[in-house]
Design a protein around this motif. Structure first.
Motif, mmCIF file in Angstrom:
data_model
loop_
_atom_site.group_PDB
_atom_site.id
_atom_site.type_symbol
_atom_site.label_atom_id
_atom_site.label_comp_id
_atom_site.label_asym_id
_atom_site.label_seq_id
_atom_site.Cartn_x
_atom_site.Cartn_y
_atom_site.Cartn_z
ATOM 1 N N MET A 106 28.763 -7.271 -72.383
ATOM 2 C CA MET A 106 29.639 -7.154 -71.215
ATOM 3 C C MET A 106 28.946 -7.676 -69.957
ATOM 4 S SD MET A 106 32.537 -6.347 -69.976
ATOM 5 C CE MET A 106 33.313 -5.907 -68.436
ATOM 6 N N ALA A 107 27.662 -7.283 -69.772
ATOM 7 C CA ALA A 107 26.912 -7.729 -68.596
ATOM 8 C C ALA A 107 26.763 -9.238 -68.603
ATOM 9 C CB ALA A 107 25.551 -7.049 -68.555
ATOM 10 N N ALA A 108 26.461 -9.803 -69.784
ATOM 11 C CA ALA A 108 26.299 -11.251 -69.885
ATOM 12 C C ALA A 108 27.605 -11.957 -69.566
ATOM 13 C CB ALA A 108 25.808 -11.628 -71.284
ATOM 14 N N SER A 109 28.723 -11.384 -70.040
ATOM 15 C CA SER A 109 30.032 -11.972 -69.760
ATOM 16 C C SER A 109 30.343 -11.939 -68.271
ATOM 17 C CB SER A 109 31.107 -11.213 -70.540
ATOM 18 O OG SER A 109 32.386 -11.697 -70.217
ATOM 19 N N THR A 110 30.019 -10.826 -67.621
ATOM 20 C CA THR A 110 30.246 -10.714 -66.181
ATOM 21 C C THR A 110 29.387 -11.711 -65.418
ATOM 22 O OG1 THR A 110 30.798 -8.359 -66.398
ATOM 23 C CG2 THR A 110 30.177 -9.145 -64.207
ATOM 24 N N SER A 139 31.564 -17.246 -49.490
ATOM 25 C CA SER A 139 30.932 -15.935 -49.316
ATOM 26 C C SER A 139 30.794 -15.230 -50.658
ATOM 27 C CB SER A 139 31.766 -15.052 -48.380
ATOM 28 O OG SER A 139 33.015 -14.736 -48.997
ATOM 29 N N VAL A 140 29.973 -14.197 -50.666
ATOM 30 C CA VAL A 140 29.830 -13.370 -51.865
ATOM 31 C C VAL A 140 31.166 -12.750 -52.233
ATOM 32 C CG1 VAL A 140 28.810 -11.225 -52.749
ATOM 33 C CG2 VAL A 140 27.374 -12.898 -51.539
ATOM 34 N N GLU A 141 31.930 -12.343 -51.219
ATOM 35 C CA GLU A 141 33.256 -11.763 -51.471
ATOM 36 C C GLU A 141 34.173 -12.769 -52.159
ATOM 37 O OE1 GLU A 141 31.242 -9.380 -48.461
ATOM 38 O OE2 GLU A 141 31.601 -11.544 -48.658
ATOM 39 N N ASP A 142 34.072 -14.040 -51.755
ATOM 40 C CA ASP A 142 34.878 -15.088 -52.389
ATOM 41 C C ASP A 142 34.533 -15.216 -53.873
ATOM 42 O OD1 ASP A 142 36.067 -15.725 -49.957
ATOM 43 O OD2 ASP A 142 34.604 -17.305 -49.503
ATOM 44 N N GLY A 154 36.907 -11.825 -60.442
ATOM 45 C CA GLY A 154 37.652 -10.628 -60.808
ATOM 46 C C GLY A 154 36.830 -9.362 -60.814
ATOM 47 N N VAL A 155 35.777 -9.313 -59.981
ATOM 48 C CA VAL A 155 34.936 -8.112 -59.892
ATOM 49 C C VAL A 155 34.771 -7.746 -58.425
ATOM 50 C CG1 VAL A 155 33.680 -8.705 -62.015
ATOM 51 C CG2 VAL A 155 32.774 -9.443 -59.781
ATOM 52 N N GLY A 156 34.130 -6.625 -58.167
ATOM 53 C CA GLY A 156 33.905 -6.193 -56.804
ATOM 54 C C GLY A 156 32.598 -6.732 -56.242
ATOM 55 N N ARG A 157 32.471 -6.633 -54.925
ATOM 56 C CA ARG A 157 31.262 -7.091 -54.245
ATOM 57 C C ARG A 157 30.020 -6.368 -54.766
ATOM 58 N NH1 ARG A 157 28.503 -5.852 -49.395
ATOM 59 N NH2 ARG A 157 27.856 -7.700 -48.203
ATOM 60 N N THR A 158 30.157 -5.055 -55.026
ATOM 61 C CA THR A 158 29.023 -4.275 -55.527
ATOM 62 C C THR A 158 28.560 -4.789 -56.874
ATOM 63 O OG1 THR A 158 29.819 -2.312 -54.355
ATOM 64 C CG2 THR A 158 28.225 -1.972 -56.127
ATOM 65 N N THR A 159 29.511 -5.189 -57.724
ATOM 66 C CA THR A 159 29.154 -5.720 -59.037
ATOM 67 C C THR A 159 28.332 -6.994 -58.893
ATOM 68 O OG1 THR A 159 31.142 -4.800 -60.043
ATOM 69 C CG2 THR A 159 30.081 -6.615 -61.206
ATOM 70 N N PHE A 160 28.705 -7.828 -57.923
ATOM 71 C CA PHE A 160 27.923 -9.056 -57.691
ATOM 72 C C PHE A 160 26.473 -8.707 -57.371
ATOM 73 C CE2 PHE A 160 25.931 -12.225 -55.075
ATOM 74 C CZ PHE A 160 26.304 -13.433 -55.637
ATOM 75 N N PHE A 161 26.271 -7.787 -56.434
ATOM 76 C CA PHE A 161 24.912 -7.490 -55.983
ATOM 77 C C PHE A 161 24.100 -6.715 -57.019
ATOM 78 C CE2 PHE A 161 26.697 -8.322 -51.672
ATOM 79 C CZ PHE A 161 25.811 -9.324 -51.325
#
Length: 237
Positions: A1-5, A26-29, A35-42
């Motif tokens: 799942m993490a690799a897919s994200t 931007s990171v938000e973009d 299809g994930v949240g900003r927190t997931t990116f970071f």
């Protein structure tokens, strides 16, 4: 799942960078496109720059693990295979690698990041080469020169592939490393040529001795590989 994200985030980022530029994205973009949240990116990438180089640390570990199995006797093979690991990674990335190449050509922070990663490879290769060379003459210098040559050879071939200038990058890398590793083998003293030994006693004229040497060198079987001709001059009487 993490690799897919992670893959979704990388793909989204590369697409947006191509569409609207690195600085304007931007990171938000990126998170929204993936299809994930900003927190997931970071959680996965500390900065926007990191999403451009998502697998660098893992790749460096693989290269280090291969070099760690090398020895002085297998140094050349270890260097060739470690370089091949890096090239295979970029080839597997395909278009993502080409997008990264275009970005690093135009975005200064990414170019600086790339140069820093090259230096990490240089230190890794140098470290193992220094250990393999041991107490060889000028070992530290030879280790750094060889590491630089290997990295330059790899990067030259990689850039050629990224620009579409080579259809067989593996063969091109093999040829480039042949050039890069010519200085890895220890230098050997040149073997002397055929030797003529002249043993003389008495007060014979020098010209007479030279004549005897000449006749010895021209005699059948006195050429290279036929032993050492020996001329002895004895006093008369």
């Amino acid at each position: 799942m993490a690799a897919s994200t992670n893959r979704r985030l990388v793909d989204a980022a590369m697409t947006l960078f191509a569409e609207q530029g690195f600085e304007s994205t931007s990171v938000e973009d990126i998170a929204a496109r993936a299809g994930v949240g900003r927190t997931t990116f970071f959680r996965r990438f500390p900065t926007k720059e990191d999403v451009v180089f998502p697998d660098h640390d893992g790749l460096l570990e693989k290269v280090g693990a291969r070099l760690a199995t090398g020895t002085a006797a297998t140094a050349r093979t270890a260097l060739e295979e470690a370089s091949g690991i890096v090239l295979a990674h970029y080839l597997a990335e395909g278009e993502t690698a080409r997008q990264r190449y275009r970005l690093t050509r135009t975005v200064a922070p990414l170019r600086h990041r790339e140069l820093a990663s090259v230096h990490r490879y240089f230190r890794l290769f140098s470290h193992h080469l220094r250990a393999w060379l041991g107490d060889a003459p000028e070992a530290a210098l030879r280790a750094e020169l060889t590491a630089s040559s290997v990295i330059t050879a790899h990067n030259h071939v990689l850039r050629s592939w990224l620009r579409g200038e080579t259809e067989d990058p593996e063969a091109a890398l093999s040829a480039a490393l042949d050039l890069a590793l010519t200085g890895l083998e220890p230098r050997r003293a040149a073997l002397p040529g055929p030797v003529t030994v002249v043993v003389t006693t008495g007060t014979t004229d020098v010209d007479a001795v030279v004549g005897q040497v000449r006749r010895a060198l021209l005699a059948p079987g006195s050429g290279p590989g036929h032993g050492v001709p020996e001329t002895r001059e004895r006093p008369a009487g």
